[in-house]
Design a protein around this motif. Structure first.
Motif, PDB file in Angstrom:
ATOM      1  N   PRO A  47       0.828  -1.207   0.000  1.00  0.00           N
ATOM      2  CA  PRO A  47       0.000   0.000   0.000  1.00  0.00           C
ATOM      3  C   PRO A  47       0.862   1.256   0.000  1.00  0.00           C
ATOM      4  O   PRO A  47       1.942   1.288   0.585  1.00  0.00           O
ATOM      5  N   SER A  48       0.368   2.273  -0.666  1.00  0.00           N
ATOM      6  CA  SER A  48       1.125   3.522  -0.781  1.00  0.00           C
ATOM      7  C   SER A  48       0.143   4.685  -0.843  1.00  0.00           C
ATOM      8  O   SER A  48      -1.010   4.565  -0.431  1.00  0.00           O
ATOM      9  N   GLU A  49       0.612   5.801  -1.390  1.00  0.00           N
ATOM     10  CA  GLU A  49      -0.270   6.948  -1.548  1.00  0.00           C
ATOM     11  C   GLU A  49      -1.334   6.707  -2.612  1.00  0.00           C
ATOM     12  O   GLU A  49      -2.337   7.421  -2.681  1.00  0.00           O
ATOM     13  N   ARG A  50      -1.145   5.679  -3.427  1.00  0.00           N
ATOM     14  CA  ARG A  50      -2.066   5.400  -4.530  1.00  0.00           C
ATOM     15  C   ARG A  50      -3.279   4.613  -4.027  1.00  0.00           C
ATOM     16  O   ARG A  50      -3.119   3.524  -3.495  1.00  0.00           O
ATOM     17  N   TYR A  89      -1.517   8.725  -9.223  1.00  0.00           N
ATOM     18  CA  TYR A  89      -1.997   9.620  -8.170  1.00  0.00           C
ATOM     19  C   TYR A  89      -0.990  10.766  -8.012  1.00  0.00           C
ATOM     20  O   TYR A  89       0.222  10.517  -8.016  1.00  0.00           O
ATOM     21  N   PRO A  90      -1.435  12.032  -7.864  1.00  0.00           N
ATOM     22  CA  PRO A  90      -2.843  12.457  -7.837  1.00  0.00           C
ATOM     23  C   PRO A  90      -3.482  12.535  -9.209  1.00  0.00           C
ATOM     24  O   PRO A  90      -4.702  12.509  -9.312  1.00  0.00           O
ATOM     25  N   LYS A 124       0.998   7.960   3.770  1.00  0.00           N
ATOM     26  CA  LYS A 124       2.095   8.228   2.834  1.00  0.00           C
ATOM     27  C   LYS A 124       1.799   9.393   1.884  1.00  0.00           C
ATOM     28  O   LYS A 124       2.197   9.376   0.722  1.00  0.00           O
ATOM     29  N   GLY A 125       1.083  10.376   2.381  1.00  0.00           N
ATOM     30  CA  GLY A 125       0.889  11.583   1.584  1.00  0.00           C
ATOM     31  C   GLY A 125      -0.414  11.642   0.825  1.00  0.00           C
ATOM     32  O   GLY A 125      -0.639  12.584   0.052  1.00  0.00           O
ATOM     33  N   TYR A 126      -1.303  10.681   1.040  1.00  0.00           N
ATOM     34  CA  TYR A 126      -2.574  10.674   0.297  1.00  0.00           C
ATOM     35  C   TYR A 126      -3.553  11.690   0.872  1.00  0.00           C
ATOM     36  O   TYR A 126      -3.669  11.863   2.086  1.00  0.00           O
TER      37      TYR A 126
END
Length: 392
Positions: A47-50, A89-90, A124-126
């Motif tokens: 999992p990440s910001e996406r 993303y974004p 993570k920045g989402y």
């Protein structure tokens, strides 16, 4: 021996979950939990910001919504009907707006929908809009925890993977003990034991082994000497000294499934005081083992353990409950806790780890992984637990 969950079992999980949705008047669902997505689809990802999402439409067909960098990965590994993706993303169009159109195309906006969260989240920045801000549904219901509850009871395949995990955790622990000498430092010991255990594991199991987590490893997490009184300490690269008590830990992931092995040990020698507290910890764990059986509540196990501590004047040295369920996560519900009244059933897998913490001296805690059976419990971890075996 098995090293993975078969696709047939993943499909059975999905069918069972769909039946639960139907029984609760829901036509569809949307999930964002990464652990639950893996459980229901066999798709393990980082999992990440996406954003990523799983949904079931009104025709009981399953969908994965992933960033384009995961599209081929999902098509090759996920047990799923459809894979959908977005560029990045974004992005010029936010992924959640793309998901909105996808949900509308599959008529979820006209359905009774359950969801585990009102949108994706990540540290993570989402950032992004909530589902409820993007789309209106016929009916909504929070289903947070529903898949976790389905995960409470493990299948025979899941228990076999946990047992395989315990075998390799046991090897890592043996190596940790071998390298734990007075004068040695924590990181050196852990590094040697983990590297050697992992090497042997890969050589033995071959290319069919996929950890989906961490392979065999053993560590102290800073619980060395007086510093071990902090139950969730972090690595201090401490030096082992003669007479220190230490709390070791060993584990291994096999297809994402985990076991937990912890031991209180003593470097070369132990005092009468250390032996006394060790014996009380040992007996508290025995109380739990004797109490665990199907049909009683998880709180009943904790009640009996806390009674032992109170009867022996030790309750002021106790800092946590007796244990927790485990499987794809090292801590899952339900818990051996006075406030958890979940009824134990065969197939549940728990850690059993009552602890005593004496400031200035150290911690006394074993942790063993057990499975609830039809008549009681089965011990999955098997490293020696007695006092004499743990003077190293």
């Amino acid at each position: 021996m098995i090293l993975e969950i078969p696709k047939s079992e993943i499909k059975e999980r999905q069918k069972k979950f769909m039946n639960t949705l139907d029984e609760n008047g829901l036509d569809a669902c949307i999930l964002f939990s990464t652990t639950d997505i893996f459980y229901l689809t066999n798709f393990m990802f980082r999992p990440s910001e996406r954003p990523i999402a799983f949904f079931i439409d009104t025709n009981n067909e399953s969908h994965l919504f992933v960033p384009s960098l995961e599209h081929l990965h999902a098509e090759n590994y996920a047990v799923i009907d459809y894979v959908h993706s977005y560029p990045e993303y974004p992005g010029e169009v936010h992924p959640m707006n793309i998901l909105k159109e996808l949900l509308k195309a599959n008529k979820l906006n006209n359905a009774a929908v359950g969801f585990d969260a009102d949108g994706y989240s990540s540290p993570k920045g989402y950032s992004g809009p909530l589902i409820s801000d993007l789309l209106s549904f016929k009916k909504t219901l929070s289903i947070k925890g529903w898949v976790e509850k389905q995960r409470y009871i493990k299948s025979d395949n899941e228990i076999q993977l946990i047992k395989e995990s315990a075998r390799w955790g046991n090897l890592a622990h043996n190596l940790l003990v071998e390298y734990s000498k007075a004068g040695s430092r924590e990181m050196e010991i852990e590094g040697r034991a983990t590297h050697e255990a992992t090497r042997i594991m890969f050589k033995t199991l071959g290319h069919g082994y996929k950890p989906y987590g961490n392979p065999a490893h053993a560590f102290y997490r800073g619980q060395i000497g007086p510093h071990s009184t902090f139950p969730h300490s972090q690595n201090q690269n401490a030096q082992l000294e003669r007479g220190f008590n230490v709390v070791s830990q060993a584990a291994c992931d096999v297809w994402g499934y985990k076991s937990e092995l912890e031991r209180t040990m003593f470097i070369e020698e132990a005092s009468n005081e250390q032996e006394m507290y060790f014996n009380h910890m040992y007996e508290a764990q025995e109380v739990a083992f004797r109490t665990i059986k199907p049909g009683i509540s998880a709180s009943e196990v904790e009640k009996e353990v806390q009674k032992y501590f109170k009867d022996n004047g030790l309750q002021h040295l106790v800092r946590h409950h007796t244990g927790h369920n485990m499987g794809l996560l090292n801590h899952e519900a339900p818990f051996f806790d006075l406030g958890d009244h979940t009824i134990l059933e065969p197939g549940m897998v728990f850690s059993v780890e009552p602890g005593i913490y004496v400031d200035g001296l150290g911690a006394f805690r074993h942790s063993d992984t057990i499975a609830v059976t039809e008549s009681g419990m089965e011990m999955i971890t098997y490293y020696p637990r007695d006092f004499d075996s743990l003077i190293i």
